[in-house]
Design a protein around this motif. Structure first.
Motif, PDB file in Angstrom:
ATOM      1  N   GLY A 117       0.773  -1.235   0.000  1.00 53.27           N
ATOM      2  CA  GLY A 117       0.000   0.000   0.000  1.00 53.27           C
ATOM      3  C   GLY A 117       0.799   1.277   0.000  1.00 53.27           C
ATOM      4  O   GLY A 117       0.228   2.369   0.066  1.00 53.27           O
ATOM      5  N   GLY A 118       2.137   1.176  -0.067  1.00 49.53           N
ATOM      6  CA  GLY A 118       2.965   2.372  -0.086  1.00 49.53           C
ATOM      7  C   GLY A 118       3.073   2.980  -1.481  1.00 49.53           C
ATOM      8  O   GLY A 118       2.301   2.672  -2.381  1.00 49.53           O
ATOM      9  N   LEU A 119       4.059   3.816  -1.652  1.00 49.71           N
ATOM     10  CA  LEU A 119       4.230   4.551  -2.904  1.00 49.71           C
ATOM     11  C   LEU A 119       5.570   4.237  -3.557  1.00 49.71           C
ATOM     12  O   LEU A 119       6.143   5.058  -4.275  1.00 49.71           O
ATOM     13  N   ARG A 120       6.063   3.007  -3.334  1.00 52.25           N
ATOM     14  CA  ARG A 120       7.341   2.620  -3.918  1.00 52.25           C
ATOM     15  C   ARG A 120       7.257   2.553  -5.445  1.00 52.25           C
ATOM     16  O   ARG A 120       6.205   2.264  -6.018  1.00 52.25           O
ATOM     17  N   THR A 121       8.395   2.795  -6.078  1.00 57.78           N
ATOM     18  CA  THR A 121       8.568   2.559  -7.511  1.00 57.78           C
ATOM     19  C   THR A 121       9.832   1.724  -7.680  1.00 57.78           C
ATOM     20  O   THR A 121      10.453   1.304  -6.701  1.00 57.78           O
ATOM     21  N   ALA A 122      10.254   1.521  -8.919  1.00 56.79           N
ATOM     22  CA  ALA A 122      11.497   0.794  -9.163  1.00 56.79           C
ATOM     23  C   ALA A 122      12.708   1.616  -8.734  1.00 56.79           C
ATOM     24  O   ALA A 122      13.799   1.082  -8.567  1.00 56.79           O
ATOM     25  N   ARG A 123      12.514   2.907  -8.553  1.00 55.08           N
ATOM     26  CA  ARG A 123      13.593   3.818  -8.182  1.00 55.08           C
ATOM     27  C   ARG A 123      13.681   3.942  -6.661  1.00 55.08           C
ATOM     28  O   ARG A 123      12.655   3.995  -5.977  1.00 55.08           O
ATOM     29  N   ARG A 124      14.883   3.999  -6.124  1.00 52.43           N
ATOM     30  CA  ARG A 124      15.052   4.220  -4.689  1.00 52.43           C
ATOM     31  C   ARG A 124      14.616   5.642  -4.336  1.00 52.43           C
ATOM     32  O   ARG A 124      14.864   6.596  -5.076  1.00 52.43           O
TER      33      ARG A 124
END
Length: 312
Positions: A117-124
Protein backbone atom coordinates in the motif's frame (compact mmCIF):
# COMPACT_ATOMS: atom_id res chain seq x y z
CA UNK A 1 24.16 42.30 -4.65
CA UNK A 2 21.51 39.83 -5.80
CA UNK A 3 17.93 40.52 -4.82
CA UNK A 4 17.26 38.30 -1.78
CA UNK A 5 15.67 34.97 -2.73
CA UNK A 6 15.73 35.87 -6.44
CA UNK A 7 16.26 32.24 -7.46
CA UNK A 8 13.35 31.05 -5.33
CA UNK A 9 11.09 33.77 -6.71
CA UNK A 10 11.90 32.55 -10.23
CA UNK A 11 10.99 28.99 -9.19
CA UNK A 12 7.73 30.15 -7.64
CA UNK A 13 6.81 32.19 -10.72
CA UNK A 14 7.48 29.17 -12.95
CA UNK A 15 5.36 26.93 -10.70
CA UNK A 16 2.44 29.36 -10.70
CA UNK A 17 2.60 29.40 -14.50
CA UNK A 18 2.59 25.57 -14.56
CA UNK A 19 -0.62 25.49 -12.53
CA UNK A 20 -1.62 24.54 -9.00
CA UNK A 21 -1.40 20.92 -7.91
CA UNK A 22 -3.72 19.12 -5.50
CA UNK A 23 -1.56 18.16 -2.52
CA UNK A 24 -2.27 16.27 0.70
CA UNK A 25 -0.95 18.26 3.66
CA UNK A 26 -0.30 15.55 6.22
CA UNK A 27 -1.12 16.33 9.86
CA UNK A 28 -0.97 20.17 9.64
CA UNK A 29 -1.56 20.53 13.36
CA UNK A 30 0.58 23.55 14.16
CA UNK A 31 0.32 27.17 13.09
CA UNK A 32 3.40 27.07 10.85
CA UNK A 33 2.20 24.08 8.83
CA UNK A 34 -1.31 25.40 8.26
CA UNK A 35 -0.14 28.94 7.52
CA UNK A 36 2.44 27.70 5.01
CA UNK A 37 -0.12 25.60 3.18
CA UNK A 38 -2.61 28.47 3.14
CA UNK A 39 -0.04 30.90 1.78
CA UNK A 40 0.94 28.46 -0.98
CA UNK A 41 -2.74 28.04 -1.85
CA UNK A 42 -3.36 31.79 -1.97
CA UNK A 43 -0.38 32.19 -4.30
CA UNK A 44 -1.83 29.63 -6.70
CA UNK A 45 0.79 26.93 -6.09
CA UNK A 46 -1.37 24.25 -4.46
CA UNK A 47 -4.92 23.14 -3.76
CA UNK A 48 -4.47 21.70 -0.26
CA UNK A 49 -6.28 18.66 1.13
CA UNK A 50 -5.80 18.78 4.90
CA UNK A 51 -5.35 15.31 6.40
CA UNK A 52 -5.34 14.78 10.16
CA UNK A 53 -7.40 15.14 13.35
CA UNK A 54 -10.09 17.73 12.64
CA UNK A 55 -10.03 19.32 16.11
CA UNK A 56 -6.25 19.79 16.07
CA UNK A 57 -6.23 21.19 12.52
CA UNK A 58 -9.02 23.64 13.35
CA UNK A 59 -7.16 24.73 16.51
CA UNK A 60 -3.96 25.26 14.52
CA UNK A 61 -5.84 27.28 11.91
CA UNK A 62 -7.36 29.46 14.61
CA UNK A 63 -3.93 30.04 16.16
CA UNK A 64 -2.56 31.02 12.75
CA UNK A 65 -5.52 33.20 11.87
CA UNK A 66 -6.23 31.07 8.79
CA UNK A 67 -9.69 30.40 7.38
CA UNK A 68 -9.79 26.75 6.24
CA UNK A 69 -13.50 26.61 5.47
CA UNK A 70 -12.81 26.36 1.75
CA UNK A 71 -10.36 23.47 2.03
CA UNK A 72 -11.21 19.79 2.00
CA UNK A 73 -10.40 18.15 5.34
CA UNK A 74 -9.93 14.39 5.77
CA UNK A 75 -10.44 13.61 9.45
CA UNK A 76 -8.15 10.96 11.01
CA UNK A 77 -7.61 9.94 14.64
CA UNK A 78 -3.85 10.55 14.78
CA UNK A 79 -0.67 11.25 12.80
CA UNK A 80 0.00 7.64 11.75
CA UNK A 81 -3.50 7.38 10.33
CA UNK A 82 -3.00 10.74 8.59
CA UNK A 83 0.07 9.41 6.79
CA UNK A 84 -1.80 6.28 5.69
CA UNK A 85 -4.82 8.31 4.55
CA UNK A 86 -2.62 10.68 2.53
CA UNK A 87 -0.96 7.75 0.75
CA UNK A 88 -4.41 6.33 -0.01
CA UNK A 89 -5.36 9.66 -1.64
CA UNK A 90 -2.44 9.21 -4.03
CA UNK A 91 -3.65 5.72 -4.98
CA UNK A 92 -7.11 7.02 -5.78
CA UNK A 93 -5.69 9.85 -7.88
CA UNK A 94 -7.12 12.56 -5.64
CA UNK A 95 -3.75 14.22 -4.98
CA UNK A 96 -0.50 14.36 -6.95
CA UNK A 97 1.90 15.27 -4.13
CA UNK A 98 2.31 15.06 -0.36
CA UNK A 99 3.42 17.77 2.06
CA UNK A 100 4.68 17.04 5.56
CA UNK A 101 2.92 18.89 8.35
CA UNK A 102 3.77 18.64 12.04
CA UNK A 103 4.29 14.87 12.22
CA UNK A 104 7.74 13.28 12.29
CA UNK A 105 9.42 12.61 8.95
CA UNK A 106 9.80 8.94 9.91
CA UNK A 107 6.03 8.59 10.34
CA UNK A 108 5.30 9.97 6.90
CA UNK A 109 8.06 8.07 5.14
CA UNK A 110 7.08 4.77 6.79
CA UNK A 111 3.71 5.02 5.04
CA UNK A 112 5.37 6.05 1.77
CA UNK A 113 7.84 3.15 1.63
CA UNK A 114 5.53 0.46 3.04
CA UNK A 115 5.71 -2.67 0.88
CA UNK A 116 1.95 -3.08 1.04
CA UNK A 117 0.00 0.00 0.00
CA UNK A 118 2.97 2.37 -0.09
CA UNK A 119 4.23 4.55 -2.90
CA UNK A 120 7.34 2.62 -3.92
CA UNK A 121 8.57 2.56 -7.51
CA UNK A 122 11.50 0.79 -9.16
CA UNK A 123 13.59 3.82 -8.18
CA UNK A 124 15.05 4.22 -4.69
CA UNK A 125 13.56 7.09 -2.71
CA UNK A 126 15.98 9.95 -2.06
CA UNK A 127 15.98 13.53 -0.81
CA UNK A 128 17.19 16.71 -2.46
CA UNK A 129 17.72 20.17 -1.06
CA UNK A 130 17.18 22.93 -3.61
CA UNK A 131 19.28 25.73 -2.15
CA UNK A 132 19.17 29.45 -2.74
CA UNK A 133 22.75 30.46 -1.86
CA UNK A 134 23.55 34.19 -1.70
CA UNK A 135 26.19 35.06 -4.30
CA UNK A 136 25.62 31.86 -6.27
CA UNK A 137 24.09 32.45 -9.70
CA UNK A 138 21.66 29.53 -9.82
CA UNK A 139 19.80 27.21 -7.44
CA UNK A 140 22.04 24.44 -6.14
CA UNK A 141 20.78 20.88 -5.60
CA UNK A 142 22.37 18.85 -2.79
CA UNK A 143 21.61 15.12 -2.40
CA UNK A 144 21.10 13.05 -0.27
CA UNK A 145 21.01 14.78 3.09
CA UNK A 146 17.91 13.31 4.73
CA UNK A 147 16.91 9.77 3.64
CA UNK A 148 19.79 7.45 2.68
CA UNK A 149 22.27 7.23 5.54
CA UNK A 150 25.26 5.47 3.95
CA UNK A 151 24.29 4.75 0.34
CA UNK A 152 26.29 2.20 -1.64
CA UNK A 153 26.99 2.48 -5.36
CA UNK A 154 23.66 0.88 -6.31
CA UNK A 155 21.75 3.42 -4.20
CA UNK A 156 23.82 6.32 -5.54
CA UNK A 157 22.79 5.48 -9.10
CA UNK A 158 19.17 6.27 -8.19
CA UNK A 159 20.16 9.22 -6.01
CA UNK A 160 22.00 10.79 -8.94
CA UNK A 161 19.24 10.06 -11.46
CA UNK A 162 16.58 11.46 -9.12
CA UNK A 163 18.58 14.68 -8.77
CA UNK A 164 19.06 14.94 -12.55
CA UNK A 165 15.33 14.46 -13.13
CA UNK A 166 14.64 17.18 -10.55
CA UNK A 167 17.07 19.61 -12.20
CA UNK A 168 15.39 19.02 -15.54
CA UNK A 169 11.93 19.57 -14.02
CA UNK A 170 13.17 22.86 -12.57
CA UNK A 171 14.31 23.95 -16.00
CA UNK A 172 18.08 23.89 -15.56
CA UNK A 173 19.48 24.62 -19.05
CA UNK A 174 22.33 22.16 -18.41
CA UNK A 175 22.61 19.73 -15.52
CA UNK A 176 26.19 19.54 -14.23
CA UNK A 177 26.64 16.92 -11.51
CA UNK A 178 29.66 16.86 -9.22
CA UNK A 179 30.11 13.65 -7.22
CA UNK A 180 31.86 14.91 -4.09
CA UNK A 181 34.61 13.45 -1.99
CA UNK A 182 37.52 14.84 0.00
CA UNK A 183 39.75 14.93 -3.08
CA UNK A 184 39.63 14.97 -6.85
CA UNK A 185 41.69 11.86 -7.50
CA UNK A 186 40.65 8.22 -7.21
CA UNK A 187 42.06 6.63 -4.06
CA UNK A 188 41.21 2.97 -3.35
CA UNK A 189 41.42 3.71 0.38
CA UNK A 190 38.53 6.20 0.10
CA UNK A 191 35.48 4.35 -1.23
CA UNK A 192 33.60 7.52 -2.20
CA UNK A 193 36.28 8.32 -4.79
CA UNK A 194 35.96 4.89 -6.38
CA UNK A 195 32.15 5.14 -6.43
CA UNK A 196 32.38 8.60 -7.98
CA UNK A 197 34.55 7.27 -10.79
CA UNK A 198 32.13 4.38 -11.35
CA UNK A 199 29.16 6.77 -11.55
CA UNK A 200 30.97 8.83 -14.16
CA UNK A 201 31.68 5.75 -16.27
CA UNK A 202 28.06 4.65 -15.93
CA UNK A 203 26.95 8.04 -17.23
CA UNK A 204 29.40 7.70 -20.10
CA UNK A 205 27.84 4.32 -20.96
CA UNK A 206 24.28 5.65 -20.78
CA UNK A 207 23.31 3.96 -17.48
CA UNK A 208 22.70 7.43 -15.98
CA UNK A 209 21.23 9.99 -18.36
CA UNK A 210 20.40 13.66 -18.69
CA UNK A 211 23.49 15.34 -17.29
CA UNK A 212 27.20 15.93 -17.50
CA UNK A 213 28.80 14.15 -14.53
CA UNK A 214 32.29 14.40 -13.07
CA UNK A 215 33.93 13.10 -9.95
CA UNK A 216 35.45 12.63 -7.60
CA UNK A 217 35.62 16.37 -6.97
CA UNK A 218 36.32 18.17 -3.72
CA UNK A 219 33.75 20.83 -2.85
CA UNK A 220 36.01 23.77 -3.68
CA UNK A 221 36.84 22.63 -7.19
CA UNK A 222 33.23 21.60 -7.79
CA UNK A 223 31.81 25.10 -7.27
CA UNK A 224 34.74 27.50 -7.74
CA UNK A 225 36.41 27.99 -11.13
CA UNK A 226 39.53 29.43 -9.52
CA UNK A 227 40.02 26.40 -7.30
CA UNK A 228 39.52 24.09 -10.27
CA UNK A 229 42.08 26.05 -12.29
CA UNK A 230 44.68 25.84 -9.50
CA UNK A 231 44.29 22.05 -9.51
CA UNK A 232 44.48 21.98 -13.35
CA UNK A 233 41.13 20.20 -13.57
CA UNK A 234 39.78 20.31 -17.11
CA UNK A 235 36.09 19.49 -16.91
CA UNK A 236 32.72 20.93 -17.99
CA UNK A 237 31.56 20.39 -14.40
CA UNK A 238 34.47 21.57 -12.24
CA UNK A 239 33.79 25.03 -10.86
CA UNK A 240 30.31 25.06 -12.44
CA UNK A 241 28.39 22.24 -10.74
CA UNK A 242 24.71 22.83 -10.04
CA UNK A 243 24.07 19.38 -8.52
CA UNK A 244 26.26 18.15 -5.65
CA UNK A 245 26.13 14.45 -4.77
CA UNK A 246 27.55 13.88 -1.29
CA UNK A 247 29.15 10.66 -0.02
CA UNK A 248 26.63 10.10 2.79
CA UNK A 249 23.84 11.68 4.79
CA UNK A 250 26.14 13.19 7.41
CA UNK A 251 28.20 15.03 4.80
CA UNK A 252 25.09 16.26 3.01
CA UNK A 253 23.35 17.38 6.15
CA UNK A 254 26.40 19.30 7.36
CA UNK A 255 26.96 20.88 3.93
CA UNK A 256 23.35 22.05 3.63
CA UNK A 257 23.22 23.38 7.19
CA UNK A 258 26.59 25.10 6.82
CA UNK A 259 25.26 26.95 3.80
CA UNK A 260 22.03 27.79 5.65
CA UNK A 261 23.47 28.99 8.94
CA UNK A 262 26.84 30.38 7.87
CA UNK A 263 26.08 31.68 4.38
CA UNK A 264 22.42 32.68 4.80
CA UNK A 265 21.12 30.14 2.27
CA UNK A 266 17.58 28.79 2.19
CA UNK A 267 16.97 25.08 1.63
CA UNK A 268 13.75 23.78 0.05
CA UNK A 269 13.36 20.03 0.58
CA UNK A 270 11.82 17.45 -1.73
CA UNK A 271 11.70 13.64 -1.74
CA UNK A 272 11.82 11.88 -5.11
CA UNK A 273 11.65 8.31 -6.34
CA UNK A 274 8.15 7.63 -4.98
CA UNK A 275 4.98 7.73 -7.08
CA UNK A 276 4.56 11.43 -6.26
CA UNK A 277 6.87 14.18 -4.99
CA UNK A 278 6.91 14.66 -1.23
CA UNK A 279 7.58 18.06 0.35
CA UNK A 280 9.56 17.82 3.58
CA UNK A 281 9.31 20.97 5.66
CA UNK A 282 11.08 21.86 8.88
CA UNK A 283 9.85 23.96 11.78
CA UNK A 284 12.86 26.20 11.13
CA UNK A 285 11.86 26.89 7.52
CA UNK A 286 11.10 30.47 6.53
CA UNK A 287 7.93 31.37 4.64
CA UNK A 288 9.86 31.76 1.37
CA UNK A 289 11.44 28.32 1.87
CA UNK A 290 8.04 26.70 2.43
CA UNK A 291 6.72 28.36 -0.71
CA UNK A 292 9.78 27.29 -2.67
CA UNK A 293 9.33 23.70 -1.50
CA UNK A 294 5.73 23.76 -2.73
CA UNK A 295 6.92 25.29 -6.01
CA UNK A 296 9.46 22.51 -6.51
CA UNK A 297 6.73 19.90 -5.99
CA UNK A 298 4.53 21.72 -8.52
CA UNK A 299 7.24 21.66 -11.17
CA UNK A 300 8.07 17.99 -10.52
CA UNK A 301 4.38 17.07 -10.76
CA UNK A 302 4.07 19.06 -14.00
CA UNK A 303 7.06 17.22 -15.45
CA UNK A 304 5.49 13.88 -14.48
CA UNK A 305 2.27 14.85 -16.24
CA UNK A 306 4.21 15.69 -19.40
CA UNK A 307 6.03 12.35 -19.24
CA UNK A 308 2.80 10.40 -18.78
CA UNK A 309 1.23 12.27 -21.71
CA UNK A 310 3.95 11.12 -24.10
CA UNK A 311 2.88 7.90 -25.94
CA UNK A 312 5.10 4.90 -25.19
Amino acid sequence: MDKPHARYHRLIDAAVEAGAIRIAVVHPCDALSIAGADEAARMGLIVPVLVGPRAKIEAAAAAAGVDIAGYRLVDTPHSHAAADAAVALVHTGEVEALMKGSLHTDELMAAVVAREGGLRTARRVSHCFVMDVPGHADPLIITDAAINIAPDLEAKIDIVQNAIDLAQALGFPEVRVAVLSAMETVNPKIPSTVEAAALCKMAHRGQITGAVIDGPLALDNAVDLGAAAVKHIVSPVAGRANVLVVPDLEAGNMLAKSLSFLAGADAAGIVLGARVPIVLTSRADSVITRLASAAVACLVAAARRRTLAVPA
